[in-house]
Structures are given as C-alpha cells and as structure tokens.
Enzyme design. Structure first.
Site, PDB file in Angstrom:
ATOM      1  N   GLY A  60      96.670  -1.172  27.699  1.00 55.40           N
ATOM      2  CA  GLY A  60      95.791   0.176  27.769  1.00 55.40           C
ATOM      3  C   GLY A  60      94.512  -0.524  26.808  1.00 55.40           C
ATOM      4  N   SER A  61      93.393   0.183  26.902  1.00 54.32           N
ATOM      5  CA  SER A  61      92.409  -0.054  26.041  1.00 54.32           C
ATOM      6  C   SER A  61      92.613   0.752  24.686  1.00 54.32           C
ATOM      7  CB  SER A  61      90.699   0.255  26.703  1.00 54.32           C
ATOM      8  OG  SER A  61      90.865  -0.699  27.854  1.00 54.32           O
ATOM      9  N   GLY A  62      91.595   0.691  23.794  1.00 52.52           N
ATOM     10  CA  GLY A  62      91.680   1.268  22.560  1.00 52.52           C
ATOM     11  C   GLY A  62      92.093   0.527  21.294  1.00 52.52           C
ATOM     12  N   HIS A  63      92.639  -0.709  21.804  1.00 55.87           N
ATOM     13  CA  HIS A  63      93.229  -1.573  20.833  1.00 55.87           C
ATOM     14  C   HIS A  63      92.316  -2.718  20.357  1.00 55.87           C
ATOM     15  CE1 HIS A  63      96.788   0.223  21.848  1.00 55.87           C
ATOM     16  NE2 HIS A  63      96.779  -0.121  23.092  1.00 55.87           N
ATOM     17  N   LYS A 111     103.410  -6.391  26.607  1.00 56.65           N
ATOM     18  CA  LYS A 111     104.051  -5.707  25.612  1.00 56.65           C
ATOM     19  C   LYS A 111     105.055  -4.628  25.996  1.00 56.65           C
ATOM     20  CE  LYS A 111      99.823  -4.000  24.039  1.00 56.65           C
ATOM     21  NZ  LYS A 111      99.142  -4.612  25.200  1.00 56.65           N
ATOM     22  N   ASP A 116     103.530  -0.673  30.778  1.00 51.68           N
ATOM     23  CA  ASP A 116     103.238  -2.057  31.117  1.00 51.68           C
ATOM     24  C   ASP A 116     104.240  -2.751  31.733  1.00 51.68           C
ATOM     25  OD1 ASP A 116     101.901  -0.779  28.545  1.00 51.68           O
ATOM     26  OD2 ASP A 116     100.824  -2.607  28.548  1.00 51.68           O
ATOM     27  N   HIS A 225      99.277   3.619  19.520  1.00 52.47           N
ATOM     28  CA  HIS A 225      98.813   4.552  20.606  1.00 52.47           C
ATOM     29  C   HIS A 225      98.405   5.846  20.105  1.00 52.47           C
ATOM     30  CE1 HIS A 225     100.637   1.370  23.028  1.00 52.47           C
ATOM     31  NE2 HIS A 225      99.714   1.677  24.019  1.00 52.47           N
TER      32      HIS A 225
END
Ligand code: ADP
Ligand code: ADP
Ligand code: MG
Ligand code: MG
Ligand code: MG
Ligand code: MG
Lengths: 339, 211, 339, 211
Positions: A60-63, A111, A116, A225
């Site tokens: 996911g994005s945001g990391h 991960k 995922d 998250h």
C-alpha cells in the site's frame, strides 16, 4: 479554492489521484533513477533491466519513501504501489516482474499482510505461467504481534527497508536467485521491530484521523497503517519508550553477547527529527549497556504511516556479509551512499 | 434466471456499496486500516462498468468470472483477491449455461465460499466475511430443501448474512488486520462480513426484480 | 510514566533538555561526520579543522535537519543551534568560529531575523577582537515579507540550505574568504522562497500548538517558526498552491527567459512525502510552462518547523558555477552525494 | 541606593518573569514565535544565580554589567542582546561608584535605552520594548524634576511602562518577528514591552524594600 473534496489538512488535488500524481512527481524529480509506468502504475529502475536477479517490492502507499523511494542502483528494480494502505493488485506486480526480469529470476519482497500475501501469490502464479522464476520472501519482523494460530502472523515493518537494501546489494554484485532470496530471508530472521504512535494519521480518502489519541497517551505495538496498536498507555518519556522498544526486540531476537547490530530508528512521518535523535541517543546508550555494538545505524523516516507521530525500532543482528552488503553503494531517491 | 439477473445483481451491489462506502470504511478504521469501503466501491464500480461493456449474449457464468477478474485487478487489499476468487469460482460453477436455477445458484455460492476459504484459510468465528457468507448459504440450502420459493429462500439467506455480520461484533478476530488488535478487536462489527451481507441482500433484490 | 512535564504529543524527556539531547544523539549516530561539543553546545565537523575557509551557521532549533544535519564534508564546518525557535547566543557562535578557523577566515551564514542578526553581530565583533576574519552573509529570500522600513526585512528561509551547500563546496575546493562569502551572497540574490502552512506546530517548551488552523484553511506566507503567515485562506488544491508559490517567487525573482533553475520543494515537517511529490509534480510542470528549465532539484523536508504540515518553494536561478558547486560531493548526516 | 538594591531588583525581575512566563509566551505566540517567556525566564534565572555568586563588595554598576553579560550569553533571540546591552550600558553609566541616587539611576536607564535603540533601531511606536521603556524614563525624569521622592517617581515610571505596554495593542509592529505579520500584528500586546513593564515594576519594588 474548492478542488479538495473533503476539507482536510492535506496537500493534494483529488484524493483518488494522489498516489498516481505522487508517483509521477517522484519520477519527474528523479528521472535519472526511476521511470514511472503510469498505465501499469509501477516505478521501474531507469535504463535497461540490468543483467541480474530482479528485486521487486510493493504494498500500500502512505509509507513513503518506502517503496518507490528505494528504486534505483543497489536496491529495488521496481516497486508496485497500491492505493493508500491498500495492497497493490496482481497485475501491477506482474507488470513489475516482467519489466525487471533479465532471465535470472525475480525476488518478490512481500510484507506479511493478508492482502499483500494474497495478491503477490496470484501474481507469482501468473509470472511462473509466463516462465519467469519467482522467489517470494516474506517479511514478518514486528514482535508486537505473536505469530500464532490466532493472528495473521507477524506484520512486516522496518526489516523490509533493511532487506531491500541488503538483498539489493547482493543482486547488484551478481548473486543468483536463491542467494538473493536467501540473504533477504536472513535479514528478516535476524531483525525484529517494535513501534509506538503518539498520534494517528489521515488517509486522503477519508480525510479524517483513523483514531483519536488524547495528549498524554500513546499507542504501543503499532503497525504502519495508522491502525491502533496492541495497547494504549500513558505517554512515556523518550527513555522509557526506548527501554520498551529495546526490551521487546532484544528479548525476542536474543542476539549473541556482544553482537554487532544495526539499530534502525524510524520516524512514523510526523515526528520531528529533533525528537527522533533524542530517541536514537537513548536507544544507542541502552544497547551499549546491554553489551551490543551499534556498528551501523539508520535514523530517519523511511517507512511511515503518512503523518503519524511516533517511531519504531528495528534491530538487525549483523554478520560480516550483511555489513559489507549494507555498506555497498546505493543510489535511490531516498537512500544514497557510495555513489 | 439469466444473464440479466447477474447484471442486476452486480449493479445493485455497486449501488449499495457506494451508499454504504463511508460506513464500511468507518468499520474498517476501528479494527483495520480504514479502506474497506473505498476498496469495495472502487472494485464494484469497475465491475459495473466492465459488465455494461458486455453484449447480452454472454452467459451468466462468464459474467461472474469477468466480475471476479475485475475485482482482483482493481481492489487490492485482502478483499480484492477474496471477492475476486469468490466470483470466479461461482462463475466457473455456472459454466456456459444460458440459464440457472436456485440449485445452480446454491452450488455457485458454495464454490465461492470454498474459494475464499482455500485462499484465506478462515474458520467460522474468525471474524471475517466467512461469518456472513457461511450462514447465508446454509439458510439458502435449508429453505430450498424445505421447498420454499427462491425469493423466500434468498430473503432468508440475506437475513442470515445480516445476522452473521452482526454476530461478528463480540468475536475476537483471528484473520486479517483486525487480528493484530487481539482482544481490542472485540466489540466491533467486521467490515468484510458487513459487505458480504450487502452482496447477499443485492442478490435477493436482483432476483425479485426479475420475477 | 510521568517524566514528561506537560502531556503532549512529543517524544522527549525534559523539554528543557531536548535540544542538547538531540544534538548528542545526532553526534552518536554520525560520529564519523560530526563532533558534539556539549559545553559550548555546538556541532563541529569531525577531525582536525580543514585548511580552508570555515563555514559556520546556526539559528534556533526546530528546523532539523538544518543546521546540524548539514555539518560535514562539503557543507558546514560547524553549527550552533539555539533553543527551539530561539537564536543561539554569541558565545556559541564564537566557540564555533574558533573551532573551525584555520587562519583563512570564517563565513557566518545568518538568516535575517532580528535575534540571529544581533547575536551573530556580537559574536563577529568578539571573533575579530580575537583576530579572526569573519564575513557575515545575510540570507533573506522570503518574498512573503516586503523589505521595507515597516518590517525587519525579508526572512531567511529555504535559500539558507542552498547557500550552505553551494558555499560549502566553494570552501571545500579552496576558495578564499571573499569568494566563499560572495558565492553565498550570489545564491541569496538569485533565490526566492514562499511557504504555506496546513497546520501549526508544537514547541516542546509550551507543549501546545502556536496557533489553531481549522480543517479546510491554510496560512500563506509563513516563515519557519510556526508563526501564522501573512494571510489565512481556504485550503487550495496542490495545483492552486503550486501556482500561488510560483507566482510569488517568479514575479519577484524575474529569472531570464529559459533560465536554468533549481526548484527546492521543502516539507515543513509534518507533510507526508506522498503529498510533497504531488506538489513537486505540479511545480515542475508549471515551471516548464513558464519556459524555465528545472536542471537540478531538491525535494524533501530540509528546513522545517517541527511537525508543521505545509511546504515551501525556493527557486534558485542557476549559473554554470552554481550548478557545478551544487553537484560537488557532499557528505553530511542529511545531505549526501558523490561520496 | 547600593549594591543590595541591584540584587533586590534582579531577583524581583527573576521572580515576576517566572510568574508571568506562560503569559509572556502566549503574547509571543500570538504575534511572534512563542518563546519570549521562556527566554526571559531562562535569562533572569541565570542572572539571579550569577549575582548570588558575587560577594557584597561588588559595586552596583559592575553587578548590572554582569547581569547584562549573563543575559547576552543565556537568552539568545532578540531579547537577549537587547536586554543584555541595556543592562551593560546601565552598568557602565553607574561606573564604579559604591552608591547611586535617583539622578544616577535615571542616567543609567537613559543609557540602557540608548543601547537598545542603537542595536535594534526601533522608533517609538514600532511596537517593541522601547514603547514601555521610553515613557517610563520620561515619567521618571518628570517626577524627579518636579521634586517628587524617588519612590513616587519610580511608581510613576512603572505606571507609565505599564501604560506604554498596553498602548502597543493597537499598533502595527515595525520591528522584530511581529512585523512579518503586517496588519495582523494589530490588536495584540507586545511581549517585549510587557516584560519591560515587569522590569520597571520590579525596580520600584526593589527600591521600596530598601527604604
Ligand atoms: N484470511 C481471510 N479470510 C477471509 N476474509 C478475510 C481474511 N482476511 C481479511 N478478510 C476480510 O477482509 C476484510 C478487510 O478487507 P479490506 O479492508 O478491503 O482489506 P485490507 O484488510 O487489506 O485493508 C476483513 O474485514 C475481513 O472480513
Ligand atoms: N529591533 C528591536 N528593537 C527593540 N526591541 C525589539 C526589536 N525586535 C524585537 N524586539 C522585542 O523583542 C521581543 C521579542 O523577544 P523574544 O521573543 O524573546 O525574541 P525573538 O523574537 O527572537 O523570539 C518583541 O516583543 C519586541 O518587544
Ligand atoms: Mg488496506
Ligand atoms: Mg482495510
Ligand atoms: Mg524566538
Ligand atoms: Mg519570540
């Protein structure tokens, strides 16, 4: 100025487009290192695929900077970013695998999150149908979650960054598929992480914090998250938080006496560097008191939860080969040395 | 039932998921990562578009397979592969037949659930979508066995899914993100089970419209 | 866990000690690059003073990585950090000047704030009394403040980072005092900045935000001390904010047609990289539309206001020498390439 | 007045600045950067300690010079050099004399203000500490000229400083950080003028205690 759907403290255009626009911006800023394939929504190392084992990761994005900021020389060959906090889809992973395969096989760094794992599994099956050898390496270093029948298993957090750097160096020096995957797994086996949040974060799609955390409280045992952690506690001092993190990772990792270690003190996104280095000082001192030698270190916000305030400690027990691979040149948008 | 039933089912899911998007996201924010509503909305929006692009001649099973593939390639997260597999298996179960009846539908739903369990290994009581789908399928089977008309049977299935979703509240999650919270997952309704109930309710309404 | 005085969202021990502890942590993490003189509260480049013109900067803390993160090879020789948002005292500046003077003189990079200017002035007088040649370079690139009789003059913001990098390279290559100072002044003359805040920040001493900013609003024309800006406006989209920033800096800088420029898109501390690269994409495109060539760029949180959400644009009009000095190797905790 | 007067003055400033620390910081947060209270507290705390370490033999002027140096080396920001210069100039003005009277004090305060204006170039009405110090000195001069006793004269000076600080509210800042706000600086009391009033009030109280 009403272009932003939900009013929020966010610098963006359309929340639905933030990931794509950010990837395009990253590629515009670092065109010498990465190429953005907008159709497949993947970032690929610039230039022709190197004649080596390919290294692909995603999630996911945001990391950010993980994973896109780690594409380049000596680290990832491609990254497939999903929507914010949502695993990418198999098509992205397959496109990335195709883009980087040079006939020597491709390692997927995955991960350990249900989404995922499932999506990478479907992608690996498709890739193998296309005759590409894929080795999947599962990262699950978060000691806040017991690996048991009653959970989805440990989460993959900070060790991902270390595994991508070190396995990337192994691929760059020409190791074969089994060796690159083996080194990534070794990093995962020798690393443990623990995180603490002082605030939540604001996913662009919802525009509001995932949870409220009153002043003076903290969430311990968090993931990446923006989710609440294992437990809520009164906010501790930097020293107390350092002790909590070290106790959690050291007791689980049980490193050899006097072992050489790499403490990775990671900011969750919204914690000022001023504070992060206070925490680093507390951690390095305590590691020394426990007889551990911090021979390498990484301090900064490298695997984040948007603007969450907080930090995580990842402790990697080094060996000579891992140390040499850590020191090897790396040139990516977010991590660079020796080049 | 025909291709049109599947069209109606999918568009109805798309509508109700859009309506409940924020609610599903809030449920996910409490014990997950706050994206479930957005994920389902993105996925079924794409499904509705993909199906609309098909001409009427496509058999029902193939439409479900297309819906499943579309979900896999647009949703991501845990629900993408899970719902994608569910509809692909359901489609495979209906095969190339032009029509299908209640028994065919039951078999398709069973195949869907099997696919979900194969991929996700969730047991009943793990606080997942399985806790809504399982009871719904059992209720459908019982009603059909009892000779009830399909509409009534699907109403029972929808109600059972609804109850199953609500029954996840006291459970401690053992699968998915919510399991990371351990005991803190107790007291919240599972978002995936909740959207599974929406899927069953949409099926009931789609079939009603038909008749 | 009650060691933290005021309950707040901060990772620290005693708010009164946060600066000292952070500096010690930075030195512990980067001992190969910097040495922390706790008594004088300054950071000094590791090793003996290089036989070159010394480069010293300093200012209030809370802007990390500036300045401490820029001490090392090819940038600053020493940094004197004050308390959070408070200019350091002359004694620190004098100690830093003494520590780095190799008989070739020392350049002070001074951001234009009343406090910084006065304290550096007193320090420069003392240093000259001790027979050290000092050249002070004033940085005042913030176009949000008109330079007039009615203000303290323009603030020094993003151009400071660029001046420290470029003048540092000039000193490293052996330029004399006048030349190093001249190059730093040239950077300042050819650079303009403009900043926007989406939230305030929390100074450790007070433990509460300096101002409240409701969702859906932004402060435009901000500085780097968590202060309100020139004006409050409805929150704009990334595109609208990019336009606002570019209009402000380009109209004031008036670069030559088709000029080569370096856009420095800086995060204020609490803005996720995901958003920062969206903004970068909007800015680079608009610069291109105005016929400006982004030949170099810097994107990241390098001059911050603690955890403030927001961003600033600094636009530097390059020339061949500035470009070459920008590309020269730099090795500091926060900025590293070519080494 | 003697060395003890200066001791009393400085310790009284230290106390009242500590008491008003958060208030001063809030004023600075509104139009500055929210550190003025912390800065003044840190500085006068150090001054009190430095003076306490001196034996009684030190003449008043030297104590003021020491206070000024201590402020310069502990406060930072704008107020450090400004107040530091102020007290150093005042100390130089008193010189090595063992005693000083009202006229000496007036001359010392004038020297202090000159130092502040030399360094900071603030005009009356720029919304700075000058707007409290200036009126206070004028009031002190007028009262002494009118032959009033020193206590009364200092009370008048303290009141004038107080009024001067309050009178900064409607002003637009032209110096210091507050000037960056332009018109937004209007409507807030200047923190430095406010602490200047505290300094004058402390002087009055210190002298009262003596007599
Ligand atoms: N192993 C599993 N088996 C069945 N369903 C699962 C499993 N893991 C998660 N789920 C379902 O997925 C839902 C979460 O979906 P979503 O939020 O879209 O994905 P993610 O958790 O990746 O963000 C949960 O509420 C749960 O019902
Ligand atoms: N040029 C100047 N001349 C006189 N006083 C000034 C000047 N600039 C600022 N001040 C005073 O200093 C005060 C601010 O002090 P402080 O907050 O401690 O320093 P800083 O502004 O550096 O944070 C202002 O309220 C004002 O009264
Ligand atoms: Mg998700
Ligand atoms: Mg979710
Ligand atoms: Mg200040
Ligand atoms: Mg201030």
């Amino acid at each position: 100025m009403a272009t932003v759907a939900t009013p929020m403290k966010k610098l963006l255009n359309d929340p639905a487009e933030v990931v794509k626009e950010s990837l395009a911006g990253l590629a515009a800023a670092h065109g010498d290192l990465v190429r953005y394939d907008a159709e497949a929504q993947i970032l690929v190392r610039a230039g022709a695929p190197a004649a080596k084992v390919g290294l692909v990761s995603g999630g996911g994005s945001g990391h950010e900077p993980m994973h896109g900021g780690f594409v380049g020389v000596g680290m990832l060959d491609a990254a497939c970013p999903g929507e914010v906090f949502t695993s990418p889809v198999p098509e992205q992973m397959l496109a990335a695998t195709n883009a980087v395969d040079a006939g020597k096989g491709v390692v997927h760094i995955v991960k350990n999150y249900t989404g995922d794992v499932m999506n990478f599994k479907l992608a690996a099956e498709d890739a193998e149908d296309e005759g590409i050898q894929v080795e999947s390496v599962l990262i699950d270093d978060d000691v806040a979650v017991q690996d048991s029948l009653y959970t989805a298993g440990r989460r993959g957090v900070g060790a991902t960054v270390l595994a991508e750097k070190i396995a990337g160096a192994a691929a760059e020096r020409g190791d074969d598929l089994a060796s690159v995957a083996g080194i990534a797994r070794r990093v995962n086996e020798r690393a443990r992480s623990y995180g603490v949040a002082l605030s939540s974060c604001i996913p662009p799609a919802s525009g509001s914090p995932i949870f409220d955390l009153p002043d003076g409280e903290m969430e311990v045992g968090i993931g990446i998250h923006g989710e609440p952690g294992r437990e809520r506690r009164p906010l501790g001092s930097a020293g107390e938080i350092a002790e909590l993190m070290i106790e959690a990772v050291v007791s689980d990792l049980a490193p050899a006496d006097g072992a050489a270690v790499l403490p990775f003190v990671n900011g969750m996104g919204g914690t000022p560097q001023l504070e992060l280095y206070v925490l680093y000082g507390e951690i390095e001192r305590r590691l020394r008191e426990r007889g551990l030698r911090s021979e390498r270190r990484l301090v900064g916000s490298y695997i984040t939860s948007l603007e969450m305030a907080g930090a995580s400690l990842t402790l990697l027990e080094l060996d000579d080969e891992l140390t040499a691979l850590w020191d090897a040149p790396v040139h990516t948008p977010a991590l660079r040395w020796g080049a | 039932m025909h291709t049109t039933t599947i069209h109606a089912w999918m568009t109805t899911i798309a509508e109700s998921v859009k309506d409940r998007r924020d609610y599903l996201t809030q449920l996910d924010a409490a014990i997950g990562d706050g994206d479930h509503g957005v994920n389902m909305d993105r996925g079924f929006d794409a499904v509705a578009k993909a199906l609309a692009a098909q001409n009427g001649a496509v058999p029902p099973g193939k439409l479900l397979t297309l819906a499943g593939k579309t979900l896999v390639s647009t949703v991501g997260g845990a629900s993408g592969p899970l719902w994608g597999t569910a509809f692909r298996r359901a489609g495979r179960s209906l095969g190339n037949a032009e029509e299908f009846d209640g028994r065919d539908l039951l078999a398709a739903l069973r195949a869907a659930l099997e696919g979900v369990v194969e991929l996700g290994a969730a047991q009943p009581g793990d606080k997942t979508m399985v806790d809504a789908l399982g009871p719904a399928i059992d209720a459908l089977a019982d009603s059909l066995d009892a000779g009830e008309p399909l509409e009534r049977a699907l109403a029972a299935a929808s109600a059972a899914a609804e109850d199953g979703a609500r029954a996840t509240v006291p459970l401690q999650a053992r699968k998915g993100r919510a399991s990371y919270l351990g005991e803190r997952s107790i007291g919240h309704q599972d978002p995936g089970a909740t959207s599974a109930a929406l899927v069953m309710a949409a099926l009931q309404r789609a079939v009603e419209q038909e008749s």
